[in-house]
Every structure is written in structure tokens, then in C-alpha cells.
Motif scaffolding. Structure first.
Motif, PDB file in Angstrom:
ATOM      1  N   ASP A  38      27.121   1.261  -5.811  1.00  0.00           N
ATOM      2  CA  ASP A  38      28.511   0.999  -5.427  1.00  0.00           C
ATOM      3  C   ASP A  38      29.364   2.257  -5.583  1.00  0.00           C
ATOM      4  O   ASP A  38      28.880   3.298  -6.039  1.00  0.00           O
ATOM      5  N   LEU A  39      30.646   2.120  -5.210  1.00  0.00           N
ATOM      6  CA  LEU A  39      31.541   3.280  -5.258  1.00  0.00           C
ATOM      7  C   LEU A  39      31.781   3.728  -6.694  1.00  0.00           C
ATOM      8  O   LEU A  39      31.910   4.930  -6.962  1.00  0.00           O
ATOM      9  N   ALA A  40      31.830   2.769  -7.622  1.00  0.00           N
ATOM     10  CA  ALA A  40      32.004   3.147  -9.030  1.00  0.00           C
ATOM     11  C   ALA A  40      30.837   4.037  -9.460  1.00  0.00           C
ATOM     12  O   ALA A  40      31.024   5.017 -10.192  1.00  0.00           O
ATOM     13  N   GLY A  41      29.641   3.697  -8.996  1.00  0.00           N
ATOM     14  CA  GLY A  41      28.465   4.507  -9.315  1.00  0.00           C
ATOM     15  C   GLY A  41      28.596   5.910  -8.750  1.00  0.00           C
ATOM     16  O   GLY A  41      28.277   6.897  -9.426  1.00  0.00           O
ATOM     17  N   VAL A  42      29.084   6.018  -7.531  1.00  0.00           N
ATOM     18  CA  VAL A  42      29.245   7.352  -6.932  1.00  0.00           C
ATOM     19  C   VAL A  42      30.294   8.141  -7.705  1.00  0.00           C
ATOM     20  O   VAL A  42      30.091   9.330  -8.024  1.00  0.00           O
ATOM     21  N   ARG A  43      31.408   7.486  -8.032  1.00  0.00           N
ATOM     22  CA  ARG A  43      32.478   8.212  -8.742  1.00  0.00           C
ATOM     23  C   ARG A  43      31.964   8.751 -10.073  1.00  0.00           C
ATOM     24  O   ARG A  43      32.266   9.879 -10.456  1.00  0.00           O
ATOM     25  N   ALA A  44      31.175   7.940 -10.751  1.00  0.00           N
ATOM     26  CA  ALA A  44      30.655   8.376 -12.050  1.00  0.00           C
ATOM     27  C   ALA A  44      29.691   9.557 -11.904  1.00  0.00           C
ATOM     28  O   ALA A  44      29.506  10.332 -12.838  1.00  0.00           O
ATOM     29  N   ARG A  45      29.076   9.672 -10.748  1.00  0.00           N
ATOM     30  CA  ARG A  45      28.082  10.742 -10.554  1.00  0.00           C
ATOM     31  C   ARG A  45      28.630  11.953  -9.805  1.00  0.00           C
ATOM     32  O   ARG A  45      27.865  12.851  -9.418  1.00  0.00           O
ATOM     33  N   LEU A  46      29.923  11.999  -9.569  1.00  0.00           N
ATOM     34  CA  LEU A  46      30.472  13.165  -8.862  1.00  0.00           C
ATOM     35  C   LEU A  46      30.148  14.490  -9.575  1.00  0.00           C
ATOM     36  O   LEU A  46      29.821  15.484  -8.919  1.00  0.00           O
ATOM     37  N   PRO A  47      30.189  14.506 -10.921  1.00  0.00           N
ATOM     38  CA  PRO A  47      29.846  15.771 -11.587  1.00  0.00           C
ATOM     39  C   PRO A  47      28.424  16.242 -11.244  1.00  0.00           C
ATOM     40  O   PRO A  47      28.179  17.454 -11.118  1.00  0.00           O
TER      41      PRO A  47
END
Ligand code: TEU
Length: 545
Positions: free
Chosen positions: A38-47
């Protein structure tokens, strides 16, 4: 914060030499634990993506969808599927990524919608011949009672592309039954898509990937398919160019770009989509499908550069995506090219060999002039997974009567941490597709600290690709075709870019001398000190004079 290229290259448009990472949202990272990315997963992995060093993210469709084709069946373009998040979160993600120097590309699927889309539901509820049905391709069947499909076309996923509804009419779907084709001769269809483009550009996206971009327009008579007929009844019709010219005018207002999914064997026809007032770029499927063979690779590269040069568009280099066999698996098989028709269960694979070649191919594709696309998990060297047959969801498999393995083997949820449940994908229940037993051994956390891992190779290559001006597009130069082949022995691909950069790949079957150089920048496997480049290995070198 965002790394920018040094000195002279800073003014070339970003998309001419970008490294773009494809996010298959459903399988990237699960932020809420429910088994679906999900998008929350992507946001958490931006680094992680910043550290990897990519310039942009292409998100496969994240819109409301019943998932009859993994999201390529869109029920509403202005709504994020609740399994992934919501619109405000997508806006946040786009903005956060941009802050970190990463642009966003969304995926638009203009050829068809979902059968749950409001337009199609209205068409089903309306009568034959109604304006609602005019937005699609409804027809009477042939035969005494209309029981034979209206024409003899074959779906891209196999079988007839026609489905009959209760009142006896049939509707056209070039892909799955849940993906009715739109009627692009209808002005409302054009209007709606132009609005959708504006909707996403307004939200800060930098580009749009156009799904099945050469299939939208149909011969209005929907005639039977006669091999060799030109124009084809639904592939690469001239009407498309007018559509993309009006799209280009919209994109230009937002400084946005397009990448078209254009599978066409004829390079002259392909290049027509890349004329200066049409699409900025298109995927290079000839390179993607090319076998691991020095002569064929060299011709694929030369042909690609030659076909792009006259229209001034940069080439794109792609080894893998969510539709094709994963690179390390493909290169570890007897047939190292990609062909949908040749996919079968149980193909013998030498993953060690495939991985070695994929490492060399990574350095090759990242050294070529143009933009490069990287599919999630490619940087981890993930192999194609064997999915238990009762868990395969891909319509390509289902519509083949279970014969075609389908595309789910390259869509398995990513392994992030070796010691966590489901390899750290983030789920507290089993992910939507099962991960193979060995998945944790590919986890990003362990690869990140292993100097010999695929992830370390990609990070280093992307870092150099960004830091070295010789890899960049030159401002003002429209062909980006600055590649010169070095004279070399059979089986060796060696070329120079500017600033003394050299890329050499050995496909000769035995160790070979390196071209003259002053410095070794990166090699796909460590060299043994003999001064020779092993077989199936690549190196980036620099010659000072
Ligand atoms: O793929 C398009 C596609 O599948 C065809 O171009 C096909 O590969 C080609 O004709 C070879 O036979 C896109 C998406 O990438 C894919 O995931 C979707 O399933 C498909 O469109 C339908 O939207």
C-alpha cells in the motif's frame, strides 16, 4: 538533499537520462499488515529508494479496481483503491517523494476500463443502441441467433475478446472479460481522459505511463482480422497520433512527460509516436526481449539508437517489468530472450548463471544513452517465483485454461528483512501471493550490508551513473546517441561514452583482456588480478586521454 548532476549536465531535461523505478504497489511493502502492499508501505520505504539512487517512481495502477487484471481494470481514475490508501495519501506521497528528489509517474490505462466503472454499469443498464453503449464496442453477434462473436479477433490473453450479455449483445475486451474496451471514436472518451490527465498533473505528478498505447483506436467496422492487412483493425492506427498530440499539449502545460507502452516490431512505425509533438519516450521492448547474445544485443542497441535519432527522443532501456519473466531467471535458461508465447511451467533454470549475466546486463543497460527503467526486486536479483497453481490470479493464466504460467511469478511481495515474518514485507497475515521458501535470503536488509550483493551493485552503479558527467544527456543535444563502439574481439561489447567512460561486456565464452584504460570504476564481479574480464561479466572503465 536531492543529488543533482554536476556542472554542465544540470540543464538537460531530467527524463532524457533518468533512472526510473517501477513500483508494483500491491507487492512493494505492506504498511497496514493486511497482506497487500500500500501507499503507507511506499512512504515508509522512500529512504530506501533515495539510497538506491533513482530519479523517479512509476506506480502501476493504484486506482479503485476489482483487480480482474491486477489493477489494469480501473473502476475510477480519481479514487485510490482503499486497499492501497486514499487520494490525500497519494498526494502526500507525491509531495514527500519530490522533496527527496524523486518524481512520480502514474499509469493510465486508456484502452479499457473495469466492468465496474460507472460508464460500463450505465451501459449495461441501458438498451442496445443507447448513448451509454456508444462509449464501448457493443455489437450483435453473428449466426442465426447471434450466438457467434461479432468477429474473429483473439484476446491478448487468449480466447475470444467478446462477452455476451443478457440482452444478447456482445461487448469487446481485448484483454480480460472485466476490461471492456472504450470507443475512442467517441468525443466523450477523449474528453474524459484529457480531464484525468489534468487531474493527476494538478496533483504534482511528473509523468504518465500510457498502457497498451498502440491499441486504443479500432476500425469502426470491427472487421475480421486478415493477416497482413494494413492498417491493422486495432493495432497502431493513424488516429492515435491525433489523440497523443492533444495529450502532449496538456502535458506541456504542466511540464509533464509521457512514456508509452508501445509494442511494435516496425521501428519506423514505433518512432512515429516519439515525434516532438507526441510522446516524450516509449518502452524499448526489443531490448527487453533480446537474448543474451553479443550480436543480437549489439543490433538491438544500434537499432534502438537509430530509430530514436531522427525524432530526437531519448531511448529507454528496460530489462524487466511486471509482465515478463524476471531477469535472473530468463538469463539462466536455454532461451534467454523473452517471448510470451514460449512461457511454460517447469523450464530448467541455472540461477547462478542467470544472476551473473543479470549483473553484467545491469551495468550494460545503465551505461547506455537514454533513460533506464528498473522493476522493483530487480535490484535484489529476485528470481521468477513458482506460484502454486491454485494461488495464481493472473487472467493470462486463467484464460489459457491453466497452460500459461501467467505473470504472477514476477509479482511476489518483496523481501525486506531476513528475520521478520513474510521476509519483512510488513504483513501480519500471509501476503496476497505466497513467497517462496528462499525469499528471506534475498532480503534488502542483508543485501544492503553485503558488498557482493545485487543491491550493492545497483546502488554503486546508480551512484556513479549520477555522478559521472559522461553518463548524462548533454543539454541541447537531442539525439542522446553518444555511444561509440570500440573495435573488439568477437563476443565482446565495448563502447565509449563521453569523458573517457567505457563500458565493456564479455559474452565471448572465455576471459578477455580489458580495453585500454586508466581506471576501473566498477565491475559486475570482482576481477582476479589477471587483468582479464571473465565471461558474462561487465566493467565500467575510464581512459584519461
Ligand atoms: O500490457 C499490455 C499487453 O499485455 C500487451 O501489450 C501484450 O503484452 C502484447 O500485446 C503482447 O502480446 C499492459 C500491462 O502492462 C499489463 O499488465 C496489462 O495486463 C495489460 O496492459 C492490460 O491492461
Amino acid at each position: 538533499m536531492a543529488a543533482i548532476r554536476p556542472t554542465e549536465a544540470t540543464t538537460a531535461p531530467w527524463w532524457r537520462d533518468a533512472a526510473i523505478y517501477q513500483v508494483y504497489v500491491r507487492s512493494f511493502a505492506d504498511g497496514d499488515g493486511d497482506g497487500t502492499g500500500d501507499l503507507a508501505g511506499v512512504r515508509a520505504r522512500l529512504p530506501y529508494l533515495v539510497e538506491l539512487g533513482v530519479d523517479a517512481l512509476w506506480f502501476t495502477p493504484w486506482y479503485l479496481s476489482p483487480l480482474a487484471d491486477g489493477g489494469y481494470d480501473v473502476a475510477d481514475y480519481r479514487v485510490i483503491d482503499p486497499a492501497f490508501g486514499h487520494l490525500a495519501e497519494a498526494e502526500k506521497l507525491i509531495a514527500e517523494a519530490r522533496e527527496l528528489g524523486i518524481r512520480t509517474i502514474v499509469d493510465i490505462v486508456p484502452n479499457h476500463v473495469s466492468d465496474r466503472h460507472g460508464w460500463f454499469r450505465a451501459a449495461l443498464a441501458a438498451a442496445p443502441g443507447s448513448p451509454e453503449r456508444e462509449l464501448f464496442h457493443f455489437r450483435e453477434g453473428r449466426g442465426e441467433n447471434g450466438e457467434i462473436p461479432p468477429n474473429d479477433w483473439v484476446s491478448e490473453f487468449g480466447g475470444t475478446p467478446w462477452t455476451r450479455i443478457d440482452d444478447g449483445q456482445w461487448y469487446l475486451h481485448l484483454f480480460a472479460q472485466g476490461q471492456p474496451d472504450l470507443n475512442w471514436a467517441h468525443p466523450a472518451v477523449r474528453q474524459e481522459h484529457e480531464d484525468v490527465l489534468r487531474f493527476w498533473f494538478e496533483r504534482g505528478v511528473a509523468g504518465v505511463r500510457i498502457d497498451s498505447a498502440a491499441l486504443l483506436a479500432k476500425d469502426p467496422a470491427l472487421p475480421d482480422f486478415v493477416k497482413g492487412t494494413d492498417p491493422h483493425p486495432y493495432v497502431d492506427r493513424d488516429e492515435l497520433h491525433d489523440i497523443y498530440r492533444s495529450w502532449r499539449a496538456i502535458a506541456d502545460r504542466y511540464d509533464g512527460i509521457f512514456v508509452g507502452e508501445v509494442w511494435l516490431p516496425d521501428s519506423e512505425r514505433f518512432a512515429r509516436y516519439l515525434r516532438p509533438d507526441e510522446l516524450h519516450t516509449a518502452f524499448n521492448f526489443n531490448f527487453l526481449a533480446c537474448p543474451w547474445d553479443p550480436g543480437l544485443l549489439r543490433s538491438a542497441i544500434d537499432d534502438t539508437l537509430a530509430e530514436h535519432a531522427p525524432v530526437g527522443a531519448p531511448a529507454t532501456w528496460v530489462l524487466c517489468n511486471h509482465d515478463v519473466t524476471r531477469t535472473v531467471t530468463r538469463y539462466g535458461r536455454e532461451e534467454t530472450g523473452f517471448d510470451f508465447a514460449a512461457k511454460v511451467f517447469g523450464t530448467p533454470t541455472d540461477l547462478e548463471l542467470g544472476t551473473r549475466r543479470a549483473r553484467a546486463a545491469a551495468l550494460l543497460s545503465l551505461a547506455l544513452p537514454g533513460a533506464v527503467y528498473l522493476y522493483q526486486g530487480e535490484e535484489l536479483g529476485l528470481p521468477e517465483a513458482d506460484i502454486p497453481r491454485d494461488r495464481i490470479e493472473d487472467p493470462m493464466h486463467l484464460r489459457s485454461g491453466g497452460v500459461d504460467p501467467g505473470r504472477d511469478g514476477c509479482r511476489v511481495p518483496l523481501p525486506w528483512s531476513a528475520d521478520e515474518p513474510y521476509a519483512g514485507f510488513g504483513s501480519t497475515v500471509e501476503p496476497w501471493l505466497p513467497q517462496p521458501a528462499a525469499w528471506a535470503s534475498y532480503a534488502a536488509d542483508e543485501q544492503g550490508t553485503d558488498p557482493g550483493s545485487m543491491l550493492t551493485l545497483y546502488r554503486e552503479a546508480l551512484r556513479l551513473r549520477r555522478a559521472e558527467p559522461g553518463f548524462a544527456a548533454t543539454p541541447g543535444e537531442t539525439s542522446d546517441g553518444r555511444l561509440n563502439w570500440l573495435p573488439s574481439a568477437p563476443g565482446i561489447l565495448a563502447f565509449t561514452r563521453t569523458h573517457g567512460l567505457i563500458c565493456v561486456v564479455n559474452l565471448s565464452g572465455s576471459p578477455a583482456p580489458l580495453p585500454e584504460h586508466d581506471e576501473i570504476l566498477l565491475t559486475s564481479v570482482p576481477l582476479d588480478g589477471s587483468g582479464l574480464l571473465p565471461d558474462d561479466t561487465a566493467a565500467w572503465l575510464r581512459r584519461k586521454r
